[in-house]
Design an enzyme around this catalytic site. Structure first.
Site, mmCIF file in Angstrom:
data_model
loop_
_atom_site.group_PDB
_atom_site.id
_atom_site.type_symbol
_atom_site.label_atom_id
_atom_site.label_comp_id
_atom_site.label_asym_id
_atom_site.label_seq_id
_atom_site.Cartn_x
_atom_site.Cartn_y
_atom_site.Cartn_z
ATOM 1 N N ASN A 224 0.881 -1.174 0.000
ATOM 2 C CA ASN A 224 0.000 0.000 0.000
ATOM 3 C C ASN A 224 0.915 1.219 0.000
ATOM 4 O OD1 ASN A 224 -1.728 2.086 0.511
ATOM 5 N ND2 ASN A 224 -2.694 1.159 2.309
ATOM 6 N N ARG B 251 -2.461 -1.966 -3.566
ATOM 7 C CA ARG B 251 -3.650 -1.148 -3.380
ATOM 8 C C ARG B 251 -3.554 0.052 -4.335
ATOM 9 N NH1 ARG B 251 -4.564 3.637 0.613
ATOM 10 N NH2 ARG B 251 -6.774 3.958 0.321
ATOM 11 N N HIS C 292 -12.768 3.244 0.167
ATOM 12 C CA HIS C 292 -12.763 2.178 1.188
ATOM 13 C C HIS C 292 -13.438 0.912 0.643
ATOM 14 C CE1 HIS C 292 -12.844 5.486 4.522
ATOM 15 N NE2 HIS C 292 -11.594 5.067 4.370
ATOM 16 N N ARG D 48 -11.533 15.762 7.901
ATOM 17 C CA ARG D 48 -12.299 16.151 6.701
ATOM 18 C C ARG D 48 -13.717 16.538 7.102
ATOM 19 N NH1 ARG D 48 -10.985 10.764 3.971
ATOM 20 N NH2 ARG D 48 -8.738 10.917 3.673
ATOM 21 N N GLU E 79 -8.012 -5.038 5.110
ATOM 22 C CA GLU E 79 -7.868 -4.703 3.694
ATOM 23 C C GLU E 79 -6.719 -5.485 3.050
ATOM 24 O OE1 GLU E 79 -8.944 -0.240 3.078
ATOM 25 O OE2 GLU E 79 -8.583 -0.515 5.206
#
Ligand code: AMP
Length: 397
Positions: free
Chosen positions: A7, A90, A179, A240, A384
């Site tokens: 990743n 990823r 996601h 965010r 993940e």
């Protein structure tokens, strides 16, 4: 098969070496401060974590250091690099080009490059990691797993914005969602764990971490999700802002004499629960402590977060005309019982009741609703990396 999962970000890189048969992590770690000074963390299965400050001017040196650590005589997880059968990468944005994972080749890389306009910070970094691995491990099959792919099943009515149509047709401006690897993994795990038939189920996944998103998964397919063209949309997150009135951008720009990109930077990095708590923290442990000590802004941040999550869950119950199960995952979803309770307390109208004792458990898959709850609520830890490993094996195993 042994699969190296990568990743890759702009200055960091996380990795795991996974045995696909046992699904055990043989070694894991990260490279940080790539191009700055460099720090390698490496931990073999059952072994101590080692941290080494070492120069890594580019991602290629970083990956070389990871490979060296993996075959290190004393602490290496494997005897030779030949044991790495495949690499799973990823990739953040697959646009409309990728509705699933894809074997990496020149044509695929060109298509990922075309998606870079949609994720200018992330896709180029992902591609740097892919190229570095190709240079260092020639001939090893590699697969790209996209954050957006799982949500490509959303219907038009969910992904089109109320904007002039040419912005969609000419520039690809639409909801993509992110996601996806986590939403896909958790919805499948939830169905299995709760004894539901995935192909005949209505599951809402609440991935609540530093970045947060919710998805509505109907019969195993994503039909809506809360992030948008970018990960800035939807829930109030760590830093965010999530959904706001778009006019706020111009309003703040005028008030504070800032450019659009300066305001966007604030919306990405200084907003969310961090901004709401007046800069106290983006971490829910700090906010919980602050609120317990009477900090009103911290309590407001927690209240706003839980309300937005609950309201979004409600809208997805409407989208699917019902819900069988709600699954909490990621840092907050897996660990913060108070936030889970604050959210579930809104769901009484669905016949949901929380088992407070089970809500206090941590670690594994656990049902946190009572036996007679009309909708099952569960905590399902996301993974993940394991999902990327599974996808890689499915394509090149
Ligand atoms: P993630 O992005 O999934 O790694 O989630 C990171 C976030 O999870 C942190 O910023 C915290 O807000 C939250 N978190 C992690 N551990 C806990 C905990 N034990 N209690 C409450 N929140 C936690």
């Amino acid at each position: 098969m042994k699969v190296l999962v990568i990743n890759c970000g702009s200055s960091s890189l996380k990795y795991q070496l996974i045995d696909s048969e046992s699904e055990k992590v043989l070694a894991k770690g990260l490279c940080e401060r790539i191009g700055i000074d460099g720090r390698l963390t490496y931990q073999p299965e059952g072994g101590e974590k080692e941290v080494t400050d070492t120069a890594m001017p580019t991602h290629k040196e970083a990956i070389q250091l990871v490979l060296d650590a993996l075959v290190n005589e004393k602490t290496g997880a494997i005897a030779s690099l030949k044991e790495i059968d495949a690499v799973g990468h990823r990739i953040v944005h697959g646009g409309e080009k990728f509705a699933g994972s894809a074997v990496i080749n020149d044509e695929m890389i060109a298509a990922v490059e075309e998606c870079s306009a949609l994720a200018p910070l992330h896709n180029p970094a992902n591609l740097i990691g892919i190229r570095a691995c190709q240079d260092l491990m020639p001939g090893v099959p590699m697969v790209g797993v996209f954050d957006t792919a799982f949500h490509q099943t959303m219907p038009k009515k969910a992904y089109l914005y109320g904007l002039p149509r040419k912005y969609y047709t000419e520039y690809g401006v639409r909801k993509y969602g992110f996601h996806g690897t986590s939403h896909s993994f958790v919805s499948k795990e939830a169905a299995k764990f709760l004894g539901l038939d995935l192909n005949n189920s209505k599951i809402i996944v609440a991935h609540l971490g530093n970045g947060s998103s919710i998805s509505a998964v109907l019969n195993g397919k994503s039909v809506d999700t809360s992030m948008g063209l970018t990960p800035l949309a939807g829930l109030v997150m760590g830093t965010r802002c999530g959904d706001i009135d778009p006019s706020i951008v111009e309003f703040i720009a005028n008030k504070e004499n800032k450019s659009v990109s300066e305001v966007l930077n604030i919306l990405n990095k200084e907003s969310g629960v961090f901004g709401l708590s007046d800069g106290l923290s983006s971490d829910f442990r700090d906010l919980g402590e602050g609120a317990a000590n009477g900090n009103e802004a911290a309590q407001d941040a927690l209240d706003v977060f839980a309300y937005r999550v609950a309201a979004t869950i409600g809208s997805y119950v409407a989208a699917m005309n019902g819900v069988d199960a709600i699954a909490f995952t990621a840092g907050i979803g897996e660990n913060d019982k108070d936030t889970r309770k604050a959210i579930v307390d809104y769901l009484g109208y669905l016949g949901v009741t929380l088992d407070e004792e089970k809500n206090g458990l941590r670690g594994e898959n656990v049902v946190i609703s009572t036996e007679d709850s009309k909708v099952k609520v569960a905590v399902i830890p996301t993974n993940e990396e394991l999902m990327i490993c599974r996808e890689t094996v499915a394509l090149v195993g």
